[in-house]
Design a protein around this motif. Structure first.
Motif, PDB file in Angstrom:
ATOM      1  N   ALA A  13     -39.948   4.554  19.368  1.00  0.00           N
ATOM      2  CA  ALA A  13     -40.239   5.723  18.914  1.00  0.00           C
ATOM      3  C   ALA A  13     -39.136   7.000  19.188  1.00  0.00           C
ATOM      4  CB  ALA A  13     -41.533   6.083  19.272  1.00  0.00           C
ATOM      5  N   ARG A  14     -38.618   6.683  20.431  1.00  0.00           N
ATOM      6  CA  ARG A  14     -37.562   7.589  20.745  1.00  0.00           C
ATOM      7  C   ARG A  14     -36.158   7.504  19.977  1.00  0.00           C
ATOM      8  NH1 ARG A  14     -38.160   6.154  26.447  1.00  0.00           N
ATOM      9  NH2 ARG A  14     -40.273   7.189  26.985  1.00  0.00           N
ATOM     10  N   ARG A  15     -36.087   6.197  19.662  1.00  0.00           N
ATOM     11  CA  ARG A  15     -34.849   6.272  18.711  1.00  0.00           C
ATOM     12  C   ARG A  15     -35.075   6.385  17.238  1.00  0.00           C
ATOM     13  NH1 ARG A  15     -34.809   0.320  19.471  1.00  0.00           N
ATOM     14  NH2 ARG A  15     -35.606   0.264  21.304  1.00  0.00           N
ATOM     15  N   GLU A  16     -36.319   6.301  16.810  1.00  0.00           N
ATOM     16  CA  GLU A  16     -36.558   6.899  15.396  1.00  0.00           C
ATOM     17  C   GLU A  16     -36.333   8.271  15.380  1.00  0.00           C
ATOM     18  OE1 GLU A  16     -40.202   5.460  14.114  1.00  0.00           O
ATOM     19  OE2 GLU A  16     -39.408   3.436  14.371  1.00  0.00           O
ATOM     20  N   ALA A  17     -36.662   9.070  16.413  1.00  0.00           N
ATOM     21  CA  ALA A  17     -36.461  10.589  16.539  1.00  0.00           C
ATOM     22  C   ALA A  17     -34.836  11.037  16.441  1.00  0.00           C
ATOM     23  CB  ALA A  17     -37.147  11.119  17.722  1.00  0.00           C
ATOM     24  N   GLU A  18     -34.158  10.072  16.994  1.00  0.00           N
ATOM     25  CA  GLU A  18     -32.842  10.454  16.907  1.00  0.00           C
ATOM     26  C   GLU A  18     -32.138  10.338  15.331  1.00  0.00           C
ATOM     27  OE1 GLU A  18     -30.897   8.050  19.895  1.00  0.00           O
ATOM     28  OE2 GLU A  18     -32.031   8.969  21.254  1.00  0.00           O
ATOM     29  N   PRO A  19     -31.399  11.408  14.922  1.00  0.00           N
ATOM     30  CA  PRO A  19     -30.814  11.114  13.785  1.00  0.00           C
ATOM     31  C   PRO A  19     -29.769   9.936  13.723  1.00  0.00           C
ATOM     32  CG  PRO A  19     -29.697  13.041  14.810  1.00  0.00           C
ATOM     33  CD  PRO A  19     -30.963  12.693  15.657  1.00  0.00           C
ATOM     34  N   ARG A  20     -30.053   9.503  12.482  1.00  0.00           N
ATOM     35  CA  ARG A  20     -29.035   8.150  12.324  1.00  0.00           C
ATOM     36  C   ARG A  20     -27.600   8.794  11.860  1.00  0.00           C
ATOM     37  NH1 ARG A  20     -32.473   3.719   9.248  1.00  0.00           N
ATOM     38  NH2 ARG A  20     -34.206   3.317  10.974  1.00  0.00           N
ATOM     39  N   PRO A  21     -26.441   8.185  12.206  1.00  0.00           N
ATOM     40  CA  PRO A  21     -25.185   8.801  11.789  1.00  0.00           C
ATOM     41  C   PRO A  21     -25.056   8.444  10.323  1.00  0.00           C
ATOM     42  CG  PRO A  21     -24.981   6.741  13.017  1.00  0.00           C
ATOM     43  CD  PRO A  21     -26.416   7.044  13.202  1.00  0.00           C
ATOM     44  N   ASP A  22     -25.588   7.428   9.703  1.00  0.00           N
ATOM     45  CA  ASP A  22     -25.491   7.159   8.272  1.00  0.00           C
ATOM     46  C   ASP A  22     -26.194   8.135   7.455  1.00  0.00           C
ATOM     47  OD1 ASP A  22     -27.736   5.989   9.095  1.00  0.00           O
ATOM     48  OD2 ASP A  22     -27.834   4.478   7.612  1.00  0.00           O
ATOM     49  N   ARG A  23     -27.397   8.938   7.666  1.00  0.00           N
ATOM     50  CA  ARG A  23     -28.196   9.708   7.061  1.00  0.00           C
ATOM     51  C   ARG A  23     -27.650  11.155   7.263  1.00  0.00           C
ATOM     52  NH1 ARG A  23     -34.210   7.912   7.909  1.00  0.00           N
ATOM     53  NH2 ARG A  23     -34.324   5.928   6.996  1.00  0.00           N
ATOM     54  N   ARG A  24     -27.758  11.802   6.021  1.00  0.00           N
ATOM     55  CA  ARG A  24     -27.506  13.235   6.126  1.00  0.00           C
ATOM     56  C   ARG A  24     -28.716  14.272   6.528  1.00  0.00           C
ATOM     57  NH1 ARG A  24     -24.988  13.873   0.270  1.00  0.00           N
ATOM     58  NH2 ARG A  24     -25.995  15.956   0.718  1.00  0.00           N
ATOM     59  N   ARG A  25     -28.360  15.231   7.183  1.00  0.00           N
ATOM     60  CA  ARG A  25     -29.762  15.870   7.828  1.00  0.00           C
ATOM     61  C   ARG A  25     -29.984  16.874   7.029  1.00  0.00           C
ATOM     62  NH1 ARG A  25     -29.886  17.066  14.352  1.00  0.00           N
ATOM     63  NH2 ARG A  25     -31.819  17.784  13.569  1.00  0.00           N
ATOM     64  N   GLY A  26     -31.352  17.128   6.744  1.00  0.00           N
ATOM     65  CA  GLY A  26     -31.690  18.338   5.897  1.00  0.00           C
ATOM     66  C   GLY A  26     -31.808  17.834   4.290  1.00  0.00           C
ATOM     67  N   LEU A  27     -32.294  18.690   3.544  1.00  0.00           N
ATOM     68  CA  LEU A  27     -32.379  18.689   2.100  1.00  0.00           C
ATOM     69  C   LEU A  27     -31.259  19.069   1.586  1.00  0.00           C
ATOM     70  CD1 LEU A  27     -36.315  19.408   1.763  1.00  0.00           C
ATOM     71  CD2 LEU A  27     -35.106  17.382   1.821  1.00  0.00           C
ATOM     72  N   VAL A  28     -31.010  18.453   0.396  1.00  0.00           N
ATOM     73  CA  VAL A  28     -29.804  19.217  -0.537  1.00  0.00           C
ATOM     74  C   VAL A  28     -30.373  19.721  -1.627  1.00  0.00           C
ATOM     75  CG1 VAL A  28     -27.771  18.744  -1.809  1.00  0.00           C
ATOM     76  CG2 VAL A  28     -28.192  17.524   0.375  1.00  0.00           C
ATOM     77  N   GLN A  29     -30.064  20.941  -1.921  1.00  0.00           N
ATOM     78  CA  GLN A  29     -30.689  21.632  -3.032  1.00  0.00           C
ATOM     79  C   GLN A  29     -29.754  21.720  -4.324  1.00  0.00           C
ATOM     80  OE1 GLN A  29     -32.332  25.539  -2.252  1.00  0.00           O
ATOM     81  NE2 GLN A  29     -33.085  25.892  -4.273  1.00  0.00           N
ATOM     82  N   ALA A  30     -30.163  21.349  -5.311  1.00  0.00           N
ATOM     83  CA  ALA A  30     -29.266  21.398  -6.679  1.00  0.00           C
ATOM     84  C   ALA A  30     -29.084  22.815  -7.208  1.00  0.00           C
ATOM     85  CB  ALA A  30     -30.120  20.774  -7.781  1.00  0.00           C
ATOM     86  N   GLU A  31     -27.750  22.947  -7.410  1.00  0.00           N
ATOM     87  CA  GLU A  31     -27.498  24.333  -7.976  1.00  0.00           C
ATOM     88  C   GLU A  31     -27.968  24.585  -9.383  1.00  0.00           C
ATOM     89  OE1 GLU A  31     -25.605  26.725  -6.610  1.00  0.00           O
ATOM     90  OE2 GLU A  31     -25.536  25.391  -4.684  1.00  0.00           O
ATOM     91  N   VAL A  32     -29.156  25.071  -9.438  1.00  0.00           N
ATOM     92  CA  VAL A  32     -29.965  25.432 -10.763  1.00  0.00           C
ATOM     93  C   VAL A  32     -30.147  26.855 -10.865  1.00  0.00           C
ATOM     94  CG1 VAL A  32     -32.183  24.878 -12.137  1.00  0.00           C
ATOM     95  CG2 VAL A  32     -31.047  23.144 -10.653  1.00  0.00           C
ATOM     96  N   PRO A  33     -29.784  27.190 -11.974  1.00  0.00           N
ATOM     97  CA  PRO A  33     -29.875  28.922 -12.032  1.00  0.00           C
ATOM     98  C   PRO A  33     -31.350  29.275 -12.340  1.00  0.00           C
ATOM     99  CG  PRO A  33     -28.850  28.222 -13.978  1.00  0.00           C
ATOM    100  CD  PRO A  33     -29.137  27.146 -13.057  1.00  0.00           C
ATOM    101  N   PRO A  34     -32.104  30.399 -11.803  1.00  0.00           N
ATOM    102  CA  PRO A  34     -33.623  30.549 -12.188  1.00  0.00           C
ATOM    103  C   PRO A  34     -33.541  30.840 -13.645  1.00  0.00           C
ATOM    104  CG  PRO A  34     -32.320  32.364 -11.215  1.00  0.00           C
ATOM    105  CD  PRO A  34     -31.648  31.271 -11.227  1.00  0.00           C
ATOM    106  N   LEU A  35     -34.756  30.456 -14.144  1.00  0.00           N
ATOM    107  CA  LEU A  35     -35.142  30.575 -15.507  1.00  0.00           C
ATOM    108  C   LEU A  35     -35.359  31.951 -16.016  1.00  0.00           C
ATOM    109  CD1 LEU A  35     -37.522  27.688 -16.002  1.00  0.00           C
ATOM    110  CD2 LEU A  35     -35.251  27.839 -16.712  1.00  0.00           C
TER     111      LEU A  35
END
Length: 98
Positions: A13-35
């Protein structure tokens, strides 16, 4: 004496809480203009809906009054008038911004 952390969870459980080096942290938001930046489309659509409802309520006013819903005509009128005021305000704000 053992610390409380040693009994709270397993090592996995402690190992799962640590971020993996192969995964990117956070969400990536697409560059979409507002409607619709200023809300003009929503104001026009709402005003049009209230205007259509006003005409329908006016045509069926006798039936509405018979059912005790005669005030719906005035509600639709208020929505349409306030929508026109809102459209005027948004148009003026749009002109000032450009």
């Amino acid at each position: 004496m053992d610390s409380p952390d040693e009994h709270c969870g397993s090592d996995s459980a402690r190992r799962e809480a640590e971020p993996r080096p192969d995964r990117r942290r956070g969400l990536v938001q697409a560059e979409v203009p507002p409607l619709d930046v200023d809300g003009m489309t929503a104001a026009v659509a709402g005003t049009a809906a209230f205007t259509v409802a006003l005409v329908v309520c006016w045509i069926e006013l006798a039936a509405l009054r018979g059912a005790g819903h005669g005030d719906w005509l005035w509600i639709c009128l208020a929505g349409a008038v306030l929508g026109l005021v809102g459209i005027g305000y948004l148009a003026a704000r749009r002109r000032r911004a450009s």
